[in-house]
Design a protein around this motif. Structure first.
Motif, PDB file in Angstrom:
ATOM      1  N   THR A   1       0.941  -1.219  -0.016  1.00 51.97           N
ATOM      2  CA  THR A   1      -0.054  -0.128   0.081  1.00 51.97           C
ATOM      3  C   THR A   1       0.870   1.313  -0.162  1.00 51.97           C
ATOM      4  O   THR A   1       0.624   2.328  -0.716  1.00 51.97           O
ATOM      5  N   ALA A   2       1.897   1.116   0.894  1.00 46.14           N
ATOM      6  CA  ALA A   2       2.884   2.425   0.815  1.00 46.14           C
ATOM      7  C   ALA A   2       3.340   2.680  -0.510  1.00 46.14           C
ATOM      8  O   ALA A   2       3.683   3.713  -0.930  1.00 46.14           O
ATOM      9  N   ALA A   3       3.774   1.567  -1.286  1.00 41.28           N
ATOM     10  CA  ALA A   3       4.202   1.679  -2.695  1.00 41.28           C
ATOM     11  C   ALA A   3       3.288   2.318  -3.542  1.00 41.28           C
ATOM     12  O   ALA A   3       3.540   3.135  -4.340  1.00 41.28           O
ATOM     13  N   ALA A   4       2.070   1.780  -3.226  1.00 42.26           N
ATOM     14  CA  ALA A   4       1.113   2.217  -4.140  1.00 42.26           C
ATOM     15  C   ALA A   4       0.852   3.748  -4.007  1.00 42.26           C
ATOM     16  O   ALA A   4       0.440   4.469  -5.061  1.00 42.26           O
ATOM     17  N   HIS A   5       0.746   4.100  -2.899  1.00 44.93           N
ATOM     18  CA  HIS A   5       0.615   5.542  -2.268  1.00 44.93           C
ATOM     19  C   HIS A   5       1.555   6.388  -3.156  1.00 44.93           C
ATOM     20  O   HIS A   5       1.404   7.572  -3.596  1.00 44.93           O
ATOM     21  N   ALA A   6       2.866   5.825  -2.818  1.00 46.23           N
ATOM     22  CA  ALA A   6       3.763   6.881  -3.496  1.00 46.23           C
ATOM     23  C   ALA A   6       3.902   6.775  -4.937  1.00 46.23           C
ATOM     24  O   ALA A   6       3.877   7.937  -5.502  1.00 46.23           O
ATOM     25  N   ALA A   7       3.513   5.993  -5.878  1.00 43.82           N
ATOM     26  CA  ALA A   7       3.261   5.876  -7.069  1.00 43.82           C
ATOM     27  C   ALA A   7       2.014   6.677  -7.463  1.00 43.82           C
ATOM     28  O   ALA A   7       1.978   7.425  -8.400  1.00 43.82           O
ATOM     29  N   TRP A   8       1.188   6.834  -6.754  1.00 42.37           N
ATOM     30  CA  TRP A   8      -0.291   7.590  -6.740  1.00 42.37           C
ATOM     31  C   TRP A   8       0.147   9.096  -6.679  1.00 42.37           C
ATOM     32  O   TRP A   8      -0.190  10.110  -7.333  1.00 42.37           O
ATOM     33  N   GLN A   9       1.283   9.303  -5.591  1.00 45.06           N
ATOM     34  CA  GLN A   9       1.577  10.902  -5.716  1.00 45.06           C
ATOM     35  C   GLN A   9       2.881  11.126  -6.524  1.00 45.06           C
ATOM     36  O   GLN A   9       3.168  12.332  -6.550  1.00 45.06           O
ATOM     37  N   GLY A  10       3.107  10.245  -7.511  1.00 45.53           N
ATOM     38  CA  GLY A  10       4.172  10.476  -8.823  1.00 45.53           C
ATOM     39  C   GLY A  10       5.510  10.280  -8.032  1.00 45.53           C
ATOM     40  O   GLY A  10       6.209  10.815  -8.545  1.00 45.53           O
ATOM     41  N   ARG A  11       5.809   9.667  -6.941  1.00 42.91           N
ATOM     42  CA  ARG A  11       7.165   9.608  -6.387  1.00 42.91           C
ATOM     43  C   ARG A  11       7.575   8.193  -6.641  1.00 42.91           C
ATOM     44  O   ARG A  11       6.807   7.209  -6.571  1.00 42.91           O
ATOM     45  N   ALA A  12       9.079   8.084  -6.813  1.00 39.23           N
ATOM     46  CA  ALA A  12       9.412   6.742  -6.833  1.00 39.23           C
ATOM     47  C   ALA A  12      10.429   6.213  -5.778  1.00 39.23           C
ATOM     48  O   ALA A  12      10.943   5.356  -5.760  1.00 39.23           O
ATOM     49  N   ARG A  13       9.927   6.792  -4.694  1.00 42.11           N
ATOM     50  CA  ARG A  13      10.286   6.142  -3.273  1.00 42.11           C
ATOM     51  C   ARG A  13       9.515   6.294  -2.419  1.00 42.11           C
ATOM     52  O   ARG A  13       8.464   7.335  -2.277  1.00 42.11           O
ATOM     53  N   ILE A  14       9.333   5.616  -1.378  1.00 40.08           N
ATOM     54  CA  ILE A  14       8.397   5.499  -0.091  1.00 40.08           C
ATOM     55  C   ILE A  14       8.772   6.504   0.985  1.00 40.08           C
ATOM     56  O   ILE A  14      10.034   6.367   1.312  1.00 40.08           O
ATOM     57  N   THR A  15       7.904   7.141   1.388  1.00 39.75           N
ATOM     58  CA  THR A  15       8.399   8.346   2.475  1.00 39.75           C
ATOM     59  C   THR A  15       7.414   7.954   3.558  1.00 39.75           C
ATOM     60  O   THR A  15       6.418   6.994   3.593  1.00 39.75           O
ATOM     61  N   ARG A  16       7.747   8.618   4.704  1.00 37.45           N
ATOM     62  CA  ARG A  16       7.110   8.342   5.978  1.00 37.45           C
ATOM     63  C   ARG A  16       5.463   8.701   5.755  1.00 37.45           C
ATOM     64  O   ARG A  16       5.018   7.751   6.288  1.00 37.45           O
TER      65      ARG A  16
END
Length: 734
Positions: free
Chosen positions: A284-299
């Protein structure tokens, strides 16, 4: 005319929209469970999701939605040709009705082909249709147990295996499971609850302007569906494009050591069961990062994922409310700086266009940003409060024929609660104990309890089985014997449209073959059937019941620790009712009358909450309590005549309110008994000097008399052993 309301036009459901979108971005997340009160657009938003999902490629004409990469593989229809044509179609949303039969879910033998042509043909079910799509269950908490078992098998294996009626096939069934439910109508089995990747809580907005906007849009949609959809067409297209872009990016989001360590720390800190929580949170964290257009997982990605993936998986006591402690979550996430991205990373994948702007994005009504302020009324996880301590959480199922709960979900709680279960009340009373007077009998009597006193319950314990006599025809459950849709086959009857009993059908048709003109030798010719030959299987299993509690909350019940013992016993019986899929109701009487504290409902946690708030004190209007109970039964018999009631009267048998209180209570008991209702009187009288009024009440009701100390399975066992020992030949000789 559009079939569904536009996804991006839904107002005030940010958490629900985000959870559905993340599942669309990464189907491996495992689906969404949406919990909330009625009228909060749960079904509307789920049905609208298919409008923003990209289409899929399937093998043309294949009944099992096989992908182009599956060409050359086997299906129940045979091998797919290597050069089979491919076509594009929208993602399917398959709705699973509450009352669906087993053969419609998994598929079965095609009866017309089998009986008319003697050919075995497999007819696919709803799970085959849902392959590579969405399987939606509205009111998922009301599904019958046998349906839940089928969903569990399919969700765990990704395949459906059918071994029934001479059919032996299996096929792929990978789908995104989406369920909606109203918690007031009961909870989910923990095994099915764990199969949902994410869960969110939704509620109606409290802002008047937002509520007005919801009404305005709904009226506009109903007045001109086509024009309304056209107004949101650009938002729908932008949302679909963003989902496609996120799907392409999510595969390139690395799971860094820092992200893995943080996720593991959060999951361990909330004491979740198993490792599925860690895996789902990471996805889910990876999916949320991709949804926000980021290629890395943040806090922030981990925070959003934890709020959705952990509330229904954390280990809870039987009556704890679901939710996360927000303070604990922030503590576990830590406050150290996030590591910088690798310098040699692809700069194109570090775009934050979606996170920093709303360009190319639909209105915030349908595509919320994760870091947007969250409405307190729609937060998907709230810290438990002291008032939540009495709410029931997901339990497990006991075997219908035994009192021992052996499911993994209850082993720990049973061991813990049995160790601290209250002893039998008469064992706790000291030699100097004197029955305390009802405050209504003598003002200012020693030990009197002021009206309105509220006692708390101790930990619940495992109870003995209380069941309704005879054989019923109610909904499948785990309490009383009944003829149900599931269970062991004991015979056959007239055809009901499902569960065909093939041997009985053939036997019914065999004697008419000559008269119907069948020719040929004994082994030749086709079996000639008529509609009146069809037979359905008759099965005996267990049914759920209406367990209606009639609780004495007068001053005599409030004496010392008695009300605590009473509430603990009722709380334990409520937990047992939850595990057996019963409907429960609560009638209380004290002072000068009785009230229906809780109309019959499937939500046992609400019953536990009402019980915790139950005050005690005043006189004992027993007749009024029994009359109120009879009226509830009358109404429920009209509403659901198949559900048989079990009345549990919790009292010491006293009647002190009004003239001729005892005579009126006897008349009310006789009237209740004339209905033929199965009743149980839980005798709360304790101490050395007993009046035996509850025993007399049980006789008047034709009910089973159960002392308070024998409500527990252990207490009943001890009593039986003691009685058996006292009647043994050795003791008689002695």
């Amino acid at each position: 005319m559009p079939q569904h309301y536009p996804f991006s036009a839904v107002v005030g459901s940010d958490d629900m929209a985000l959870a559905l979108i993340l599942t669309a971005v990464s189907p491996s997340v495992g689906g969404v469970l949406i919990r909330g009160e009625k009228g909060t657009a749960k079904s509307t938003m789920v049905r609208a999701l298919t409008g923003v999902l990209p289409p899929i490629d399937v093998v043309a004409g294949d009944r099992f939605s096989s992908a182009p990469t599956d060409r050359g593989s086997e299906t129940p229809d045979g091998r797919i040709p290597a050069d089979a044509p491919v076509e594009e179609r929208p993602v399917r949303l398959v709705e699973l009705p509450i009352g669906v039969s087993e053969d419609r879910i998994t598929g079965s033998l095609h009866l017309e082909s089998a009986l008319s042509d003697g050919v075995t043909v497999f007819e696919p079910g709803l799970l085959a249709r849902a392959h590579r799509g969405l399987l939606y269950v509205d009111e998922v908490n009301l599904l019958h147990d046998h349906v839940v078992d089928l969903l569990l098998d399919a969700a765990a294996m990704g395949r459906v295996t059918v071994e029934r009626d001479g059919v032996s096939v299996d096929h792929a069934a990978r789908f995104v499971l989406i369920g909606t439910m109203n918690p007031e109508e009961g909870e989910l089995r923990p095994q099915l609850l764990d199969r949902f990747g994410l869960t969110v809580e939704v509620s109606a907005p409290r802002d008047p302007e937002l509520r007005a906007e919801v009404v305005r849009r709904r009226i506009a949609f109903e007045s001109d569906p086509t024009g309304f959809a056209a107004a949101f067409a650009a938002d729908e297209a932008a949302l679909a494009d963003r989902i496609v872009a996120a799907r392409e990016l999510v595969a390139r989001v690395p799971m860094s050591p820092w992200a893995l360590s943080t996720i593991a720390r959060v999951c361990a800190g909330f004491d979740v069961d198993g490792m599925r929580a860690d895996i789902v949170t990471a996805r889910t964290a990876a999916a949320h990062a991709a949804w926000q257009g980021r290629a890395r997982i943040t806090r922030e990605d981990i925070r959003v994922a934890a709020r959705m993936a952990l509330p229904h998986r954390r280990r809870r006591a039987p009556f704890d409310a679901p939710g996360l402690d927000e303070d604990l979550l922030e503590k576990l996430l830590g406050d150290d700086d996030e590591p910088d991205p690798e310098p040699d990373g692809d700069p194109d994948t570090e775009s934050t266009d979606h996170a920093e702007t709303s360009d190319g994005q639909p209105s915030t009504d349908g595509a919320p940003e994760a870091d947007a302020p969250r409405d307190a009324d729609t937060a998907d996880a709230a810290a438990p409060s002291a008032a939540d301590d009495t709410r029931i959480g997901p339990g497990t199922d006991a075997h219908p024929d035994t009192e021992l709960d052996t499911d993994r979900g209850t082993e720990e709680s049973d061991t813990r609660t049995n160790a601290t279960a209250p002893q039998r009340p008469d064992a706790e009373q000291g030699p100097d104990t004197v029955e305390e007077a009802d405050p209504g009998d003598a003002a200012g009597a020693p030990g009197g309890v002021p009206p309105g006193t509220v006692a708390s319950a101790a930990d619940p314990y495992r109870t003995r089985l209380l069941s309704v006599a005879g054989t019923g025809h109610g909904a499948a459950g785990r309490r009383s014997r009944a003829l149900t849709s599931s269970g062991r086959r004991i015979g056959s009857g007239d055809f009901t449209g499902s569960d065909l009993h093939l041997p009985a059908t053939i036997r019914a048709a065999a004697r008419w073959q000559a008269g119907r003109g069948r020719t040929g030798d004994r082994l030749g010719g086709r079996l000639l059937l008529a509609p009146e030959d069809l037979r359905s299987a008759v099965r005996e299993g267990r049914e759920s019941n209406l367990v209606l509690f009639c609780v004495d909350a007068s001053g005599s019940m409030a004496a010392r620790t008695r009300m605590e013992q009473v509430k603990t016993a009722i709380l334990s019986l409520l937990l047992d009712a939850y595990r057996r899929r019963d409907t429960v109701g609560l009638v209380t009487f004290r002072g000068s009358g009785a009230q229906v504290a809780l109309p019959p409902t499937s939500s046992v946690d609400i019953a536990a909450t009402r019980l915790a708030e139950l005050p005690a004190g005043g006189r004992t209007p027993l007749a009024e309590g029994l009359l109120a109970t009879a009226e509830v039964l009358r109404i429920e018999r009209v509403r659901d005549p198949r559900r048989r009631p079990l009345v549990v009267v919790v009292t010491d048998g006293r009647a002190t309110h009004g003239p001729d209180a005892l005579a009126r209570s006897r008349a009310a008991a006789a009237g209740l008994a004339s209905r033929g209702t199965t009743s149980v009187v839980v005798d709360c009288e304790t101490g050395r000097f007993r009046m035996g009024l509850a025993v007399e009440l049980a006789a008047q009701l034709g009910a089973e008399h159960v002392p308070l100390g024998e409500v527990t399975a252990e207490g009943l066992t001890d009593t039986v052993r003691a009685r058996t020992h006292s009647r043994s030949p050795r003791n008689e000789v002695a």
